[in-house]
Enzyme design. Structure first.
Site, PDB file in Angstrom:
ATOM      1  N   THR A 163       0.785  -1.356  -0.051  1.00 29.63           N
ATOM      2  CA  THR A 163      -0.048  -0.069   0.097  1.00 29.63           C
ATOM      3  C   THR A 163       0.720   1.273   0.159  1.00 29.63           C
ATOM      4  OG1 THR A 163      -1.520   1.340   1.477  1.00 29.63           O
ATOM      5  CG2 THR A 163      -0.028  -0.353   2.462  1.00 29.63           C
ATOM      6  N   TYR A 172      -1.929   0.859  10.442  1.00 30.48           N
ATOM      7  CA  TYR A 172      -2.147  -0.136   9.313  1.00 30.48           C
ATOM      8  C   TYR A 172      -0.837   0.015   8.433  1.00 30.48           C
ATOM      9  CZ  TYR A 172      -3.526  -0.745   4.355  1.00 30.48           C
ATOM     10  OH  TYR A 172      -3.609  -1.226   3.123  1.00 30.48           O
TER      11      TYR A 172
HETATM   12  N1  UFG Z   1     -12.673  11.001   2.877  1.00 32.69           N
HETATM   13  C1  UFG Z   1     -13.569  11.810   2.918  1.00 32.69           C
HETATM   14  N2  UFG Z   1     -15.071  11.630   3.685  1.00 32.69           N
HETATM   15  C2  UFG Z   1     -15.116  10.230   3.414  1.00 32.69           C
HETATM   16  C3  UFG Z   1     -14.417   9.394   3.268  1.00 32.69           C
HETATM   17  C4  UFG Z   1     -12.877   9.639   2.908  1.00 32.69           C
HETATM   18  O1  UFG Z   1     -13.466  13.311   3.090  1.00 32.69           O
HETATM   19  O2  UFG Z   1     -16.279   9.935   4.136  1.00 32.69           O
HETATM   20  C5  UFG Z   1     -11.616  11.385   2.427  1.00 32.69           C
HETATM   21  C6  UFG Z   1     -10.198  10.917   3.149  1.00 32.69           C
HETATM   22  O3  UFG Z   1     -10.113  11.968   4.297  1.00 32.69           O
HETATM   23  C7  UFG Z   1      -9.099  11.020   2.442  1.00 32.69           C
HETATM   24  C8  UFG Z   1      -9.788  10.621   1.185  1.00 32.69           C
HETATM   25  O4  UFG Z   1     -11.321  10.687   1.253  1.00 32.69           O
HETATM   26  O5  UFG Z   1      -8.447  12.157   2.270  1.00 32.69           O
HETATM   27  C9  UFG Z   1      -9.525   9.411   0.607  1.00 32.69           C
HETATM   28  O6  UFG Z   1     -10.067   8.434   1.691  1.00 32.69           O
HETATM   29  P1  UFG Z   1     -10.112   6.939   1.659  1.00 32.69           P
HETATM   30  O7  UFG Z   1     -10.712   6.264   2.799  1.00 32.69           O
HETATM   31  O8  UFG Z   1     -10.855   6.422   0.385  1.00 32.69           O
HETATM   32  O9  UFG Z   1      -8.734   6.159   1.121  1.00 32.69           O
HETATM   33  P2  UFG Z   1      -7.393   6.213   2.095  1.00 32.69           P
HETATM   34  O10 UFG Z   1      -6.581   7.378   1.195  1.00 32.69           O
HETATM   35  O11 UFG Z   1      -7.627   6.707   3.589  1.00 32.69           O
HETATM   36  O12 UFG Z   1      -6.974   5.001   1.966  1.00 32.69           O
HETATM   37  C10 UFG Z   1      -6.781   4.283   0.967  1.00 32.69           C
HETATM   38  C11 UFG Z   1      -6.690   2.628   1.280  1.00 32.69           C
HETATM   39  C12 UFG Z   1      -5.462   2.159   2.055  1.00 32.69           C
HETATM   40  C13 UFG Z   1      -4.230   2.883   1.377  1.00 32.69           C
HETATM   41  C14 UFG Z   1      -4.276   4.258   1.019  1.00 32.69           C
HETATM   42  C15 UFG Z   1      -3.198   4.826   0.325  1.00 32.69           C
HETATM   43  O13 UFG Z   1      -7.671   2.350   2.281  1.00 32.69           O
HETATM   44  O14 UFG Z   1      -5.246   0.846   2.328  1.00 32.69           O
HETATM   45  O15 UFG Z   1      -5.630   4.287   0.240  1.00 32.69           O
HETATM   46  O16 UFG Z   1      -3.423   5.753  -0.334  1.00 32.69           O
HETATM   47  F1  UFG Z   1      -3.286   2.544   2.016  1.00 32.69           F
END
Ligand code: UFG
Length: 327
Positions: free
Chosen positions: A120, A144
């Site tokens: 990741t 994680y």
């Molecule tokens: N976000 C919101 N509202 C929501 C959900 C997400 O504003 O309801 C934002 C988050 O704060 C973040 C962005 O959208 O800024 C992306 O969030 P995600 O939860 O879609 O994805 P993440 O970037 O947290 O994580 C994902 C995977 C991980 C991986 C990571 C690496 O879940 O396994 O990408 O980029 F490690």
């Protein structure tokens, strides 16, 4: 060795099932091992062998590898939600490192030759510069990310001796769904932005929050590199082929090399869905780096990977279609 089977641990989950579909389409024998804790039986391709069970059960894994004659494995099973990993860190270490290590140990012991691991972008933490290349500093900022990096290192050490070769693919933000509607994102509790936004667009939830708009980015919201799950699945098949042809172990980023902010994603979802979403501004979410964008030159150069779905609207449309079908 193309006639031998591939064991896919976590093949009933979102990414694992798309890869299993791609492997089956390529004429391979696929064996899926999944405990269905977050995956779903109906996502497993009809042509794959399905075995319910825990990837951390070494005796079971050894038996499957022998009985099904697998000499390649892919590891998708694990815990994947960054924010949850702060609240319950031990299950992250138990599932991603403990069970992952038991699986790795069983595979190496059984003489598996090729191993593809879901890593990741979270291994980089908050990078100093973008886009992020594989040699950037590894400074995960969540349990994680640390748990995924720990197993990546175990894998690299294990493969530094003997005949097993590995590919660790560092995913950026995976989204979208199979064009034929055979699989898509399923999660008992959705946490990913595009999944949540399309759930809101089809009326499964009243709306959503933007987690922070005071980041040092042009519009104040976080920037991510969203990659279509089917392009990612193709990268796995290419990685396996590379190892089978005697290629060296590799660690490669999987992304398109361009980022979209949370606001840009939500604008696109509203445009593609043709409806306004109820969006409010919430506080920052723990463990979110301001911006993550992949340098995926290595994936393209070594594996000849050519992204076919580098289009945010297309990604969102496929996610919406899946969400509408999966009511
Ligand atoms: N976000 C919101 N509202 C929501 C959900 C997400 O504003 O309801 C934002 C988050 O704060 C973040 C962005 O959208 O800024 C992306 O969030 P995600 O939860 O879609 O994805 P993440 O970037 O947290 O994580 C994902 C995977 C991980 C991986 C990571 C690496 O879940 O396994 O990408 O980029 F490690």
């Amino acid at each position: 060795m193309e006639g031998r089977a591939v064991l896919v641990a976590g093949g009933a989950g979102y990414i694992g099932s798309h890869v299993a579909l791609e492997l089956v389409a390529g004429g391979r024998k696929v064996v899926v091992l999944d405990d269905l804790s977050t995956g779903r039986r109906d996502l497993v391709p009809a042509d794959a062998v399905f075995i319910p069970g825990d990837m951390g059960d070494g005796a079971l894994v050894r038996r499957i590898l022998a009985e099904q004659a697998c000499d390649s494995v892919m590891m998708f099973a694990g815990s994947i939600i960054v924010s949850e990993s702060f609240q319950t860190p031990l299950p992250y270490w138990r599932n991603n490192v403990g069970a992952g290590f038991a699986f790795l140990d069983a595979c190496i012991g059984a003489g598996v030759r090729h191993l593809v691991y879901s890593s990741t972008a979270a291994v980089y933490g908050s990078p100093d510069r973008l886009p992020i290349a594989e040699d950037a500093a590894l400074r995960p900022i969540s349990p994680y990310g640390r748990s995924k990096l720990a197993l990546e290192w175990a894998l690299a050490d294990a493969c530094s001796v003997g005949d097993t070769r590995f590919a660790a693919l560092r995913y950026f933000n995976v989204a979208g769904a199979d064009a034929m509607g055979r699989s898509g994102q399923v999660s008992p509790v959705a946490s990913h932005l595009i999944k949540i936004a399309v759930e809101a667009a089809v009326g499964k939830r009243p709306g959503l929050s933007i987690y922070g708009e005071d980041y040092p980015t042009p519009d104040g919201t976080c920037i991510r590199d969203y990659i279509h799950v089917s392009d990612l699945a193709e990268a796995h098949v290419l990685a396996l082929g590379h190892l089978e042809r005697g290629g060296e172990s590799l660690v490669a980023n999987c992304g398109y090399g361009r980022g979209f902010s949370v606001r840009e994603v939500l604008d696109a979802v509203q445009r593609v869905a043709g409806r306004k979403l109820a969006i409010d501004i919430g506080p920052r979410r723990r463990g979110d780096p301001p911006a993550l964008v992949a340098d995926s030159t290595l994936l393209q150069r070594i594996l000849g990977w050519i992204p076919k779905r580098d289009d945010l609207d297309l990604i969102i449309r496929s996610a919406l279609e899946w969400e509408n079908r999966d009511l």
